[in-house]
Scaffold this active site. Structure first.
Site, PDB file in Angstrom:
ATOM      1  N   ARG A  81      58.404  15.646 149.609  1.00 37.20           N
ATOM      2  CA  ARG A  81      58.022  16.848 150.118  1.00 37.20           C
ATOM      3  C   ARG A  81      59.303  17.615 150.068  1.00 37.20           C
ATOM      4  NH1 ARG A  81      53.584  16.998 152.855  1.00 37.20           N
ATOM      5  NH2 ARG A  81      54.008  14.555 152.928  1.00 37.20           N
ATOM      6  N   THR A  82      60.569  17.388 150.709  1.00 39.70           N
ATOM      7  CA  THR A  82      61.630  17.948 150.664  1.00 39.70           C
ATOM      8  C   THR A  82      62.067  18.510 149.443  1.00 39.70           C
ATOM      9  OG1 THR A  82      62.191  17.008 152.767  1.00 39.70           O
ATOM     10  CG2 THR A  82      63.867  18.009 151.773  1.00 39.70           C
ATOM     11  N   LYS A 111      77.332   2.019 141.438  1.00 44.19           N
ATOM     12  CA  LYS A 111      78.860   1.646 140.532  1.00 44.19           C
ATOM     13  C   LYS A 111      79.897   1.817 141.804  1.00 44.19           C
ATOM     14  CE  LYS A 111      77.609   3.218 136.038  1.00 44.19           C
ATOM     15  NZ  LYS A 111      77.807   4.266 135.297  1.00 44.19           N
ATOM     16  N   ARG A 132      70.250  14.620 150.634  1.00 41.09           N
ATOM     17  CA  ARG A 132      69.323  13.777 151.652  1.00 41.09           C
ATOM     18  C   ARG A 132      69.988  12.272 151.508  1.00 41.09           C
ATOM     19  NH1 ARG A 132      64.235  14.181 154.356  1.00 41.09           N
ATOM     20  NH2 ARG A 132      63.442  12.423 154.483  1.00 41.09           N
ATOM     21  N   HIS A 160      67.823  17.539 160.303  1.00 38.48           N
ATOM     22  CA  HIS A 160      67.010  18.073 159.116  1.00 38.48           C
ATOM     23  C   HIS A 160      66.658  19.591 159.339  1.00 38.48           C
ATOM     24  CE1 HIS A 160      64.434  18.153 155.811  1.00 38.48           C
ATOM     25  NE2 HIS A 160      63.699  17.229 156.161  1.00 38.48           N
TER      26      HIS A 160
END
Lengths: 333, 333, 333
Positions: A81-82, A111, A132, A160
């Site tokens: 969604r985001t 890594k 995110r 958020h």
């Protein structure tokens, strides 16, 4: 070998990202990390721009405002969604996207690369980064090291902010104002990050809070204390039916079975937080039901056709808010 | 059923990819597979274009030079840095990208499709293909079958020519010239693909090589022999402290613990290859530290603020070099 | 809590997706779910547009016809070929793409979101959605709930209409007409979704069918009955050699070992469905070999250089057909 990270380099609080920027809005070159950055004034500015963005999209689909700029979507955990919303937002402003949206398969990280190194690499390609990350504080760490604006797309149990902005924008767009509203927040108020952030933003306005949650999922003390400091009226109950007739906004979140150690207890209370057509009959004629989505049963699908069901319009608003924020931090509005 | 692959179809060495191309540069329609394709003359051409690309990005963000063209990023193993850099490069030239960058989830391949078939499918959609593949020689195989230009984005133990080009471009941009420099290469010189490719390119110039590696990770014979054929001066040591005062370039790679069967041996030598502020005090005032990144401790974070730390500028140069190569093989420069 | 899905909201059969659309073609605002939607007339329209698209791509690479529009590629299972083709198609029309193409890592779904909710979220960002989903009927479900056009990119054992259209378009482009042709379909005719869809489309024309399959993989009764209803001539054999000299089109699919409970049986018959240069010697001078790809040995690589091998041109046609469909449902052609 040395593995300790140095302090983030001292840098101008206003990051440099373009020519002839709009310096008046106060957003140019800024990071968007927390709802605590916002005031009524700059919220008004962003909401005004978001309304213009909607008009542009409805009329012609897109603009060339961010032509020539690149957004890096750096998602350490997937969030369709985001990420989709940011990709669409950037595209509809004429910019392009580096989509690193699969989380698990993030090769440099596997890594062992540090977040600051990854961010400094990506900002050498991009003009702005949305991050995110599952860890609280990670977006701020990224911002400390980056020379380009960082937008927090969710940092675990942290914040958020773009979600909170789109939630507040939806209330304003749907009901015309925010002052004077009675807002009900329902479900998992303890772990629900979106609830905390929206409640904090609402503290900038004169609203009444009505919290509805099972005992073990009540609003945490820190958020409650922020509200108290503002002397805003608060009620707390266990049953959404008790408040449904009085509120202008019903903000629903999911009560997850997994939160309960005793499953019988969950079965006992779950119906107290479900939104059904029967419940909606008791609600005001002019009010809205919101949800950050995804939902899993907490709002009956039969409610979708109710004009007061605002959650899909809320999703759409997310794109306009993100368009506004991208344009703002890049100095265009 | 027949499963043997036929020979690649005979084809014009110059692939057809557009109208009114620049034929003078010699890059139009060519594949970029190995550093052995490059001469001082065509390196100069690419570096000149890369400088123009930087100017365009700094001034206006992007150009429309490749408008209407499509790049397929075909990554059989993920490499965020390389794929992000190519995506940004194509975007900043006005082109678009098909991002197949997750490696593991490559569906046609999991259905057993051969590399030539996958490449021939993608070239029916795209104008140029960047391929990253774990097997040495795979990029050449792709090029043998494709009618559109193939750029090698790393083929296992083989080559990674765009990395070598950005490394060399960085040396030239930072120090103004390449001839006459003393270049130190440090760390895992045996398995470090970037070291081999850069060393080969440097053989086109008059440089002095200083190799610093543990005994088990010394430079392989084939690369050393290429340098000897050119009669360029070479030193080899175990300790970076011995060369740090003399070199103009310090190119660092990681010494991986996994390479050592005896862990005590690793612990004994690892500090000989670590770059710290104390070590940098002995270095020249005008020199640069480079690293292909990601790093995991081999360069102290405290070195980042040293103006001689060139590794993040090196990353940025990667985008300009890739812009130049994309424009060149598509006949635009 | 209520978990039953409500009925899809009643909606205009013509979805609203832009201003000043082309209403004449009949495609504006329509979903593309099944080959049964098509008539000879609207196939002619799409094929004519696809030819124009090819001309645009060959001449200038791309157009701005869909500038300002966004396509969401929603792939619940990865399909590199189909997603790459749609991404390229949208890019070459000046539009942009939200690429959700990794299937497995689809985060909202892993959180338990329903297909209708996911689709309604994405349509709040995008103008058109291509959906690929393992379950038959899922594309129709998505279309029932969406206000924007849905294009079926394959729904499990159901349909894959854009594949059938590109197959039919290829026959027309390669052979100039469809009426009067003799079409051979070879391999797994029982589970081969592309065979069923193409056969259904061919029923709109006057063709002769020649089916070649092992006993256990013969064409299902429902498709055969559709053909019979049209009174089109049909032959069935076990060996492609029996029909190769007579057909104008040889459409190959793979006979999978896994379909046979008795492996000896598979070994016995597999060579009867392999296309080799020896077999091609018996074919007409003007005919074509087609394959939906990927192939795994059922067509010898040595056949690739035969001018009658049309499968890579067939791939390319997929991009033109998808360009035509995107432009059509968005009301531009």
């Amino acid at each position: 070998m040395a593995t300790t990270e140095s302090k983030a380099p001292a840098k101008d609080s206003r990051k440099k990202v373009g020519l002839a920027p709009n310096l008046d809005s106060g957003f140019y070159g800024q990071d968007i990390i927390s709802v605590s950055q916002f005031t009524r004034e700059n919220l008004e500015h962003i909401f005004g721009v978001a309304e213009e963005m909607r008009a542009i999209v409805k009329r012609v689909g897109s603009s060339d405002l961010l032509k020539g700029t690149v957004l890096a979507c750096l998602f350490y955990e997937p969030s369709t969604r985001t990420s989709s919303s940011f990709i669409a937002a950037m595209s509809r402003l004429g910019g392009t996207v580096i989509p690193i949206t699969q989380g698990v398969q993030f090769s440099s990280v596997s890594k062992g690369e540090s977040l600051p190194d990854t961010v400094r690499t990506l900002e050498s390609y991009a003009d702005v980064i949305v991050i995110r990350h599952p860890e609280m504080g990670s977006a701020q760490t990224a911002a400390d090291y980056a020379q380009k604006p960082i937008i927090n797309g969710g940092d675990g149990a942290g914040e958020h902010p773009t979600q909170a902005l789109l939630d507040l924008f939806t209330i304003k767009e749907e009901l015309g104002q925010i002052d004077g509203l009675s807002v009900g927040m329902v479900g998992d108020l303890r772990f629900g990050r979106t609830v905390h952030s929206l409640a904090r933003l609402l503290c900038l306005y004169d609203v009444q809070f009505n919290f509805v949650a099972p005992e073990i999922l009540r609003l945490p003390l820190d958020v409650m204390n922020e509200i108290r400091k503002r002397n805003l009226p608060v009620t707390e109950t266990y049953d959404v039916a008790e408040i449904v007739a009085d509120v202008d906004v019903l903000y629903i979140t999911r009560v997850q079975k997994e939160r309960f150690s005793d499953l019988a207890q969950y079965e006992e209370v779950k119906d107290l937080y479900a939104i059904t057509p029967e419940l909606m009959e008791k609600a005001k004629e002019k009010m809205i039901v919101m949800h950050p989505l995804p939902r899993v049963g907490e709002i009956s699908y039969a409610v979708d056709s109710d004009p007061r069901a605002a959650y899909f319009r809320q999703m759409e608003n997310g794109m306009y808010i993100r368009m506004a924020l991208l344009a703002a931090v890049l100095g265009k509005v």
